[in-house]
Design a protein around this motif. Structure first.
Motif, mmCIF file in Angstrom:
data_model
loop_
_atom_site.group_PDB
_atom_site.id
_atom_site.type_symbol
_atom_site.label_atom_id
_atom_site.label_comp_id
_atom_site.label_asym_id
_atom_site.label_seq_id
_atom_site.Cartn_x
_atom_site.Cartn_y
_atom_site.Cartn_z
ATOM 1 N N UNK A 68 0.797 -1.228 0.000
ATOM 2 C CA UNK A 68 0.000 0.000 0.000
ATOM 3 C C UNK A 68 0.828 1.275 0.000
ATOM 4 N N UNK A 69 2.087 1.193 0.422
ATOM 5 C CA UNK A 69 2.916 2.406 0.427
ATOM 6 C C UNK A 69 3.227 2.891 -0.987
ATOM 7 N N UNK A 70 2.906 2.095 -1.984
ATOM 8 C CA UNK A 70 3.056 2.532 -3.375
ATOM 9 C C UNK A 70 2.213 3.780 -3.606
ATOM 10 N N UNK A 71 1.035 3.828 -3.004
ATOM 11 C CA UNK A 71 0.181 5.000 -3.164
ATOM 12 C C UNK A 71 0.911 6.258 -2.689
ATOM 13 N N UNK A 72 1.567 6.159 -1.555
ATOM 14 C CA UNK A 72 2.309 7.300 -1.010
ATOM 15 C C UNK A 72 3.462 7.672 -1.937
ATOM 16 N N UNK A 73 4.255 6.694 -2.325
ATOM 17 C CA UNK A 73 5.398 6.964 -3.201
ATOM 18 C C UNK A 73 4.950 7.537 -4.539
ATOM 19 N N UNK A 74 3.807 7.103 -5.023
ATOM 20 C CA UNK A 74 3.312 7.566 -6.311
ATOM 21 C C UNK A 74 2.805 8.996 -6.308
ATOM 22 N N UNK A 75 2.497 9.524 -5.134
ATOM 23 C CA UNK A 75 2.003 10.897 -5.058
ATOM 24 C C UNK A 75 3.092 11.903 -4.719
ATOM 25 N N UNK A 90 -11.833 8.838 -4.505
ATOM 26 C CA UNK A 90 -11.945 7.413 -4.194
ATOM 27 C C UNK A 90 -12.001 7.190 -2.682
ATOM 28 N N UNK A 91 -11.227 7.977 -1.946
ATOM 29 C CA UNK A 91 -11.226 7.819 -0.486
ATOM 30 C C UNK A 91 -12.586 8.186 0.109
ATOM 31 N N UNK A 92 -13.307 9.068 -0.557
ATOM 32 C CA UNK A 92 -14.603 9.511 -0.049
ATOM 33 C C UNK A 92 -15.733 8.535 -0.362
ATOM 34 N N UNK A 93 -15.572 7.708 -1.381
ATOM 35 C CA UNK A 93 -16.666 6.815 -1.762
ATOM 36 C C UNK A 93 -16.451 5.357 -1.345
ATOM 37 N N UNK A 98 -10.227 0.278 5.750
ATOM 38 C CA UNK A 98 -8.774 0.130 5.624
ATOM 39 C C UNK A 98 -8.271 0.848 4.379
ATOM 40 N N UNK A 99 -8.999 0.701 3.283
ATOM 41 C CA UNK A 99 -8.608 1.369 2.041
ATOM 42 C C UNK A 99 -8.743 2.871 2.186
ATOM 43 N N UNK A 100 -9.779 3.334 2.836
ATOM 44 C CA UNK A 100 -9.965 4.762 3.067
ATOM 45 C C UNK A 100 -8.761 5.328 3.826
ATOM 46 N N UNK A 101 -8.330 4.636 4.871
ATOM 47 C CA UNK A 101 -7.173 5.077 5.652
ATOM 48 C C UNK A 101 -5.908 5.071 4.809
ATOM 49 N N UNK A 102 -5.726 4.023 4.012
ATOM 50 C CA UNK A 102 -4.558 3.927 3.128
ATOM 51 C C UNK A 102 -4.511 5.103 2.165
#
Length: 116
Positions: A68-75, A90-93, A98-102
């Protein structure tokens, strides 16, 4: 040093992360984070590609659990405003807490002060 370490785990030409067994998944997570933290351009580019594809609903993109840290690195880095907005949406819907937190944690990795 990060180039050599990351070369084993770099993104394939089809932008898919293999479904590694657990030890390889841990190795991939460590290699990607080590390389991206070291500002390895290939790692940051691969992570940005995955986040872009995820943000725009590419059905071929699946970021496996444990990476999941790929999301962080990608931004990280400039020019990711559109991806930031799409990930925020996406985080809002999502109904998956767990995905929302990620995703919300990943948004905090952006270097763009205006977005933050």
């Amino acid at each position: 040093m990060s180039e050599q370490f990351y070369s084993k785990f770099k993104l394939s030409a089809d932008n898919k992360i293999p479904n590694d067994d657990l030890p390889d998944r841990y190795g991939r997570d460590y290699a990607m984070n080590f390389a991206c933290d070291a500002q390895n351009e290939e790692c940051l580019r691969d992570a940005a590609v995955l986040v872009h594809l995820y943000a725009y609903d590419d059905p071929a993109v699946k970021i496996p659990n444990g990476l999941e840290r790929i999301y962080c690195n990608g931004l990280r880095g400039a020019g990711k405003q559109n991806e930031f907005v799409e990930i925020w949406k996406k985080s809002q819907i999502t109904a998956d807490a767990t995905m929302k937190t990620t995703l919300l944690n990943a948004l905090g990795c952006s270097d763009d002060e205006e977005l933050l």
